[in-house]
Design a protein around this motif. Structure first.
Motif, PDB file in Angstrom:
ATOM      1  N   GLN A  52     -21.800 -14.254 -40.752  1.00 41.88           N
ATOM      2  CA  GLN A  52     -20.414 -14.415 -40.301  1.00 41.88           C
ATOM      3  C   GLN A  52     -20.322 -15.255 -39.031  1.00 41.88           C
ATOM      4  OE1 GLN A  52     -18.627 -10.770 -38.233  1.00 41.88           O
ATOM      5  NE2 GLN A  52     -20.290  -9.857 -39.425  1.00 41.88           N
ATOM      6  N   ASP A  53     -21.435 -15.422 -38.314  1.00 41.92           N
ATOM      7  CA  ASP A  53     -21.437 -16.233 -37.096  1.00 41.92           C
ATOM      8  C   ASP A  53     -21.561 -17.721 -37.400  1.00 41.92           C
ATOM      9  OD1 ASP A  53     -21.437 -13.857 -35.583  1.00 41.92           O
ATOM     10  OD2 ASP A  53     -23.622 -13.723 -35.717  1.00 41.92           O
ATOM     11  N   VAL A  54     -21.871 -18.057 -38.647  1.00 47.98           N
ATOM     12  CA  VAL A  54     -22.105 -19.458 -39.024  1.00 47.98           C
ATOM     13  C   VAL A  54     -20.835 -20.011 -39.666  1.00 47.98           C
ATOM     14  CG1 VAL A  54     -23.516 -21.030 -40.402  1.00 47.98           C
ATOM     15  CG2 VAL A  54     -24.549 -18.978 -39.372  1.00 47.98           C
ATOM     16  N   VAL A  55     -20.157 -20.918 -38.981  1.00 52.51           N
ATOM     17  CA  VAL A  55     -18.911 -21.520 -39.489  1.00 52.51           C
ATOM     18  C   VAL A  55     -19.020 -23.026 -39.356  1.00 52.51           C
ATOM     19  CG1 VAL A  55     -16.398 -21.673 -39.269  1.00 52.51           C
ATOM     20  CG2 VAL A  55     -17.561 -19.495 -38.823  1.00 52.51           C
ATOM     21  N   GLY A  62     -11.663 -27.756 -44.961  1.00 51.90           N
ATOM     22  CA  GLY A  62     -11.649 -26.322 -44.737  1.00 51.90           C
ATOM     23  C   GLY A  62     -12.691 -25.889 -43.726  1.00 51.90           C
ATOM     24  N   TYR A  63     -12.724 -24.575 -43.487  1.00 48.52           N
ATOM     25  CA  TYR A  63     -13.670 -23.985 -42.548  1.00 48.52           C
ATOM     26  C   TYR A  63     -14.449 -22.907 -43.295  1.00 48.52           C
ATOM     27  CZ  TYR A  63     -11.232 -26.663 -39.092  1.00 48.52           C
ATOM     28  OH  TYR A  63     -10.695 -27.720 -38.395  1.00 48.52           O
ATOM     29  N   LEU A  64     -15.767 -23.125 -43.410  1.00 50.26           N
ATOM     30  CA  LEU A  64     -16.611 -22.273 -44.232  1.00 50.26           C
ATOM     31  C   LEU A  64     -17.406 -21.320 -43.357  1.00 50.26           C
ATOM     32  CD1 LEU A  64     -18.647 -23.234 -47.328  1.00 50.26           C
ATOM     33  CD2 LEU A  64     -19.782 -21.986 -45.475  1.00 50.26           C
ATOM     34  N   ALA A 133     -14.502 -21.243 -34.172  1.00 45.25           N
ATOM     35  CA  ALA A 133     -13.425 -20.374 -33.695  1.00 45.25           C
ATOM     36  C   ALA A 133     -12.227 -20.354 -34.635  1.00 45.25           C
ATOM     37  CB  ALA A 133     -12.966 -20.823 -32.305  1.00 45.25           C
ATOM     38  N   THR A 134     -12.142 -21.292 -35.579  1.00 47.37           N
ATOM     39  CA  THR A 134     -10.912 -21.488 -36.342  1.00 47.37           C
ATOM     40  C   THR A 134     -10.545 -20.284 -37.204  1.00 47.37           C
ATOM     41  OG1 THR A 134     -11.168 -23.885 -36.354  1.00 47.37           O
ATOM     42  CG2 THR A 134      -9.775 -22.939 -38.063  1.00 47.37           C
ATOM     43  N   ILE A 135     -11.498 -19.731 -37.930  1.00 46.02           N
ATOM     44  CA  ILE A 135     -11.183 -18.596 -38.801  1.00 46.02           C
ATOM     45  C   ILE A 135     -10.783 -17.389 -37.965  1.00 46.02           C
ATOM     46  CG2 ILE A 135     -12.140 -16.965 -40.471  1.00 46.02           C
ATOM     47  CD1 ILE A 135     -13.772 -19.279 -41.628  1.00 46.02           C
ATOM     48  N   ALA A 136     -11.499 -17.144 -36.878  1.00 50.63           N
ATOM     49  CA  ALA A 136     -11.162 -16.012 -36.009  1.00 50.63           C
ATOM     50  C   ALA A 136      -9.771 -16.171 -35.408  1.00 50.63           C
ATOM     51  CB  ALA A 136     -12.205 -15.867 -34.905  1.00 50.63           C
ATOM     52  N   GLN A 140      -6.421 -13.774 -35.985  1.00 44.56           N
ATOM     53  CA  GLN A 140      -5.637 -13.229 -34.878  1.00 44.56           C
ATOM     54  C   GLN A 140      -4.173 -13.646 -34.978  1.00 44.56           C
ATOM     55  OE1 GLN A 140      -7.520 -13.686 -30.960  1.00 44.56           O
ATOM     56  NE2 GLN A 140      -9.494 -13.846 -31.995  1.00 44.56           N
ATOM     57  N   PHE A 141      -3.941 -14.869 -35.427  1.00 41.90           N
ATOM     58  CA  PHE A 141      -2.563 -15.322 -35.621  1.00 41.90           C
ATOM     59  C   PHE A 141      -1.874 -14.463 -36.682  1.00 41.90           C
ATOM     60  CE2 PHE A 141       0.935 -17.821 -37.178  1.00 41.90           C
ATOM     61  CZ  PHE A 141       1.385 -18.545 -36.084  1.00 41.90           C
TER      62      PHE A 141
END
Length: 249
Positions: A52-55, A62-64, A133-136, A140-141
């Motif tokens: 989960q730390d690898v994005v 997209g963001y994987l 940071a994008t998925i996190a 949060q949004f």
């Protein structure tokens, strides 16, 4: 999905970007091959990390999250203004990440879809930091989505009209301030100057929404496993069996 009251004021505020503000058109029926497969072995994450730390950012915009070579690839086409996407983030992501992404069997990719003008500044700001940071930030949004709807309802119509009359590079900056997005993201590490620079890049905004339109989805969230768009409900109860059937078991 997107709330109806936003559309008139945002269409006005983003008039020169009208081509950007629609959903992509297309058939949401399943396409691609059969998603069934043999059981897949777990894959260890790099030493000292969880998957989960690898994005990473993908060629499709997209963001994987997770193992880039995972044999089971889950894609969510989601909009930050979409209430069903917020529900999916709340109810599906914890188990999806801990039980499937962290196993190395499944990767999760978020591709942003534009339903209305609210999605443009929101997604640009979510992408304004480092890719990891994008998925996190998106989650949060979604968790705080109601405050942005409330800000839009509370803002006077004149605020949107004034935003629509600004030079193109200032419109999204003004929109983000009306929604309270600038302060929200500043609290999460994106300074006001950084946010404003991201929002002022009109060419990037144009490219972003054209990318969104290219996905050709008609509802959000739309889910896809290994290139096959699912026709089941976009809920964890429906998705988990599909992941297991694809081999995540």
């Amino acid at each position: 999905m997107a709330i109806r009251f936003l559309k008139p004021v945002l269409a006005l505020a983003l008039a020169p970007l009208a081509a950007l503000a629609g959903c992509g058109s297309g058939d949401d029926a399943a396409t691609g091959g059969d998603v069934s497969g043999e059981p897949v072995a777990e894959v260890a994450a790099p030493e000292g990390q969880q998957w989960q730390d690898v994005v990473t950012k993908t060629e499709q915009g997209g963001y994987l999250m997770g193992n880039p070579d995972a044999p089971i690839k889950l894609v969510e086409y989601g909009a930050l203004s979409c209430s069903h996407c917020a529900d999916f983030a709340e109810t599906a992501m914890p188990d999806l990440v801990s039980d499937y992404v962290d196993s190395g069997r499944v990767s999760y990719e978020l591709r942003f879809v534009v339903l209305n003008g609210m999605d443009v500044p929101a997604a640009l700001l979510a992408q304004c930091s480092a890719p990891e940071a994008t998925i996190a930030l998106s989650e949060q949004f979604w968790a705080n989505q109601g405050q942005f709807f409330q800000a839009a309802q509370s803002a006077p119509e004149s605020a949107f009209q004034q935003a629509s009359q600004l030079p193109p590079e200032q419109r999204l900056v003004a929109m983000a301030q009306i929604f309270g997005m600038t302060d929200f993201f500043a609290q999460r590490g994106i300074s006001r100057d950084q946010a404003n620079a991201c929002l002022a890049d009109v060419d990037n905004a144009q490219a972003f929404v054209e990318q969104s339109n290219s996905y050709e989805v008609t509802s959000t969230p739309t889910l896809e496993i290994n290139g096959t768009r699912l026709t089941t409900a976009p809920t964890w109860e429906a998705l988990e069996p599909e992941l297991q059937r694809a081999g995540a078991r």
